[in-house]
Enzyme design. Structure first.
Site, PDB file in Angstrom:
ATOM      1  N   CYS A  54       0.862  -1.181   0.000  1.00 30.02           N
ATOM      2  CA  CYS A  54       0.000   0.000   0.000  1.00 30.02           C
ATOM      3  C   CYS A  54       0.906   1.241   0.000  1.00 30.02           C
ATOM      4  CB  CYS A  54      -0.897   0.003   1.241  1.00 30.02           C
ATOM      5  SG  CYS A  54       0.041   0.078   2.771  1.00 30.02           S
ATOM      6  N   HIS A  84       5.243  -5.277   8.734  1.00 33.14           N
ATOM      7  CA  HIS A  84       5.242  -6.680   9.140  1.00 33.14           C
ATOM      8  C   HIS A  84       5.606  -7.596   7.972  1.00 33.14           C
ATOM      9  CE1 HIS A  84       2.625  -5.586  12.806  1.00 33.14           C
ATOM     10  NE2 HIS A  84       3.892  -5.662  13.136  1.00 33.14           N
ATOM     11  N   GLU A 185       0.115  -0.547  16.089  1.00 31.48           N
ATOM     12  CA  GLU A 185      -0.656   0.622  15.635  1.00 31.48           C
ATOM     13  C   GLU A 185      -1.753   0.972  16.646  1.00 31.48           C
ATOM     14  OE1 GLU A 185      -2.107   0.675  11.514  1.00 31.48           O
ATOM     15  OE2 GLU A 185      -3.796   1.851  12.256  1.00 31.48           O
ATOM     16  N   THR A 251      -5.904   0.646  11.234  1.00 43.83           N
ATOM     17  CA  THR A 251      -6.265   0.763   9.817  1.00 43.83           C
ATOM     18  C   THR A 251      -6.270  -0.556   9.059  1.00 43.83           C
ATOM     19  OG1 THR A 251      -3.975   1.263   9.317  1.00 43.83           O
ATOM     20  CG2 THR A 251      -5.437   3.141   9.647  1.00 43.83           C
ATOM     21  N   CYS A 290      -8.973   3.585   6.116  1.00 45.38           N
ATOM     22  CA  CYS A 290      -7.878   3.646   5.137  1.00 45.38           C
ATOM     23  C   CYS A 290      -8.367   3.147   3.777  1.00 45.38           C
ATOM     24  CB  CYS A 290      -6.708   2.802   5.627  1.00 45.38           C
ATOM     25  SG  CYS A 290      -5.545   2.452   4.312  1.00 45.38           S
ATOM     26  N   SER A 319       1.297 -10.096  10.183  1.00 41.90           N
ATOM     27  CA  SER A 319       0.650  -9.000   9.455  1.00 41.90           C
ATOM     28  C   SER A 319      -0.861  -9.098   9.619  1.00 41.90           C
ATOM     29  CB  SER A 319       1.034  -9.069   7.971  1.00 41.90           C
ATOM     30  OG  SER A 319       0.134  -8.300   7.214  1.00 41.90           O
ATOM     31  N   SER A 320      -1.416  -8.096  10.264  1.00 38.97           N
ATOM     32  CA  SER A 320      -2.852  -8.112  10.555  1.00 38.97           C
ATOM     33  C   SER A 320      -3.685  -8.036   9.277  1.00 38.97           C
ATOM     34  CB  SER A 320      -3.158  -6.919  11.467  1.00 38.97           C
ATOM     35  OG  SER A 320      -4.521  -6.760  11.629  1.00 38.97           O
ATOM     36  N   SER A 382       1.955  -5.463   3.157  1.00 37.20           N
ATOM     37  CA  SER A 382       3.373  -5.304   3.486  1.00 37.20           C
ATOM     38  C   SER A 382       4.240  -6.327   2.754  1.00 37.20           C
ATOM     39  CB  SER A 382       3.558  -5.441   5.004  1.00 37.20           C
ATOM     40  OG  SER A 382       2.835  -6.544   5.498  1.00 37.20           O
TER      41      SER A 382
HETATM   42  S1  SF4 Z   1      -2.955   3.263   6.952  1.00 37.46           S
HETATM   43 FE1  SF4 Z   1      -1.831   1.313   6.965  1.00 37.46          FE
HETATM   44  S2  SF4 Z   1      -2.795   0.084   5.352  1.00 37.46           S
HETATM   45 FE2  SF4 Z   1      -3.442   2.218   5.026  1.00 37.46          FE
HETATM   46  S3  SF4 Z   1      -1.976   3.063   3.516  1.00 37.46           S
HETATM   47 FE3  SF4 Z   1      -1.206   3.505   5.588  1.00 37.46          FE
HETATM   48  S4  SF4 Z   1       0.187   1.805   6.102  1.00 37.46           S
HETATM   49 FE4  SF4 Z   1      -1.097   1.160   4.378  1.00 37.46          FE
END
Ligand code: SF4
Length: 420
Positions: A54, A84, A185, A251, A290, A319-320, A382
């Site tokens: 992302c 992650h 997070e 997120t 997100c 990694s969630s 990730s």
């Molecule tokens: S909030 Fe998390 S999932 Fe969304 S763009 Fe940012 S790092 Fe990626």
């Protein structure tokens, strides 16, 4: 050509098969959520419209590698894993980066070991105010503009959640954080938000139902305290602080679940206070979700109608967001979370992470013994494309095909909806 919009993301994280699929989607069905179909002999591989890195992850990797290139002589640390994914963290370690906290949250570099001219990168999911205080004690200038611009890789979409939490807190709302209490997070969001609001962390819809049941008077305060104790900010009083709530999320949680958590609490507020002033009691926080998580999850949902035989989801075990993709797929097909192609031990055996038991297990019969196989392959936010690329190559090899068959398949890519 650079692999990413961020020019320091290593090009070796790209994969040629994945790149051709992405290029195909630039030309075909950009707006469609239909997966891309790659037919190789008797296997049809379905790749969702959105998968992999992302924006926030690419940005964090770019910032970390840019730092190493620009300051090769300075000691560089990461508060904890930058994202992650073991490949990315491993490469940063090989380049000399040390981690202040390990993946279990244990401190590995003492406060007095850090010096003021050391660089300490903050990971994509941010960090707590306590950690920032500790860095200040070590003489690190975490408040300087240059530090924030270069070394704080916190994703802007995570900071946006914190900012919205601050605004809503100052308006008198209690912030309900939909997240996993121990996830970095959620810890960071909790830490930042509780400066401005009372906060409570809820894991899922079941826990939201418990909060709702308390709001409408069906659960006693003792039962509420027994269940949620320790998952709220200091001074939180359920009898006083659940009159006005606003839901934000970690997120990478299922966006649809966050929306359900909000709906459950909203319904309870309506039951208790009536619907006239519902926004006073339950704020609209849809704008904090997100977009990237939403895109990946929606694209994964779009795979569920494909009648695929099996799904391989590539990503880190911790990694969630990747675990949530597994959860979505496993509703309709056998789904395996694998870290890389080596997990595909043979056409018979697969080593994978069981997201319910939270341990690595080995299973048999993962690859259907059928004339034709339809297989979903995707990856978490990730996961570098190269890992998914290698998984596709391994599947192809296990089915007895080779590079020429891959080339032929890539020359005939199509949207899955066109194919049926
Ligand atoms: S909030 Fe998390 S999932 Fe969304 S763009 Fe940012 S790092 Fe990626």
């Amino acid at each position: 050509m650079a692999y990413s919009q961020f020019d320091r993301v290593p090009n070796h994280y790209a994969g040629p098969i994945i790149q051709q699929i992405k290029d195909f989607r630039l030309e075909h069905g950009r707006r469609s959520l239909a997966p891309t179909a790659l037919q190789i002999g008797r296997i049809q591989l379905l790749v969702p419209r959105h998968f992999g890195f992302c924006f926030g992850v690419e940005r964090a990797i770019h910032m970390a590698f840019a730092t190493l290139e620009e300051y090769p002589d300075r000691r560089t640390y990461l508060v904890s894993e930058i994202i992650h994914n073991p490949l990315v963290n491993g490469e940063l370690k090989e380049r000399g980066v040390e981690f202040v906290y390990d993946a279990q949250g244990r401190r590995r570099v003492a406060e007095d070991e850090l010096k003021s001219d050391d660089i300490v990168l903050i990971p994509a999911f941010g960090t707590t105010l306590q950690v920032e205080d500790s860095l200040r004690s070590s003489g690190i200038d975490v408040d300087g503009d240059a530090y924030r611009e270069r070394y704080d890789t916190t994703c802007p979409f995570v900071s946006k959640v914190w900012k919205r939490g601050e605004e809503l807190g100052s308006e008198g709302y209690t912030i309900i954080i939909h997240g996993k209490y121990r996830h970095e997070e959620t810890q960071a969001t909790h830490s930042h938000t509780k400066e401005h609001a009372k906060t409570l962390v809820v894991l899922d819809c079941d826990e939201a139902e418990k909060v709702a049941s308390f709001i409408v008077g069906e659960t006693s305060v003792d039962d509420f305290r027994a269940h949620f104790s320790g998952k709220w900010s200091e001074g939180f009083d359920p009898e006083r602080d659940l009159e006005r709530v606003a839901v934000v999320n970690q997120t990478t949680m299922l966006a649809a679940e966050t929306q359900r958590v909000t709906a459950i609490l909203k319904e309870a507020m309506e039951q208790r206070y009536g619907s006239d002033q519902i926004e006073y009691h339950c704020a609209d926080t849809n704008d904090t979700l997100c977009y990237a998580t939403n895109q990946n999850q929606n694209a994964t949902h779009a795979l569920l109608q494909s009648a695929a035989d099996v799904a391989l989801i590539v990503g880190g075990y911790n990694s969630s967001n990747t675990a949530h993709l597994v959860e979505i797929c496993s509703h309709v097909m056998p789904s395996f979370l694998i870290a890389n192609s080596e997990e595909l031990c043979s056409a018979e055996r697969i080593r994978h992470f069981d997201i319910k038991e939270r341990k690595v297990i080995e299973s048999g019969g993962w690859l259907p013994d059928a004339e034709e196989i339809r297989m979903v392959v995707t990856s978490g936010a990730s996961c570098p494309d190269i890992l998914m690329n290698q998984v596709i190559e391994r599947v192809v090899a296990l089915c007895g095909y080779g590079q020429a068959d891959i080339e032929e398949g890539l020359a005939n890519l199509c949207l899955f909806e066109e194919d049926v």
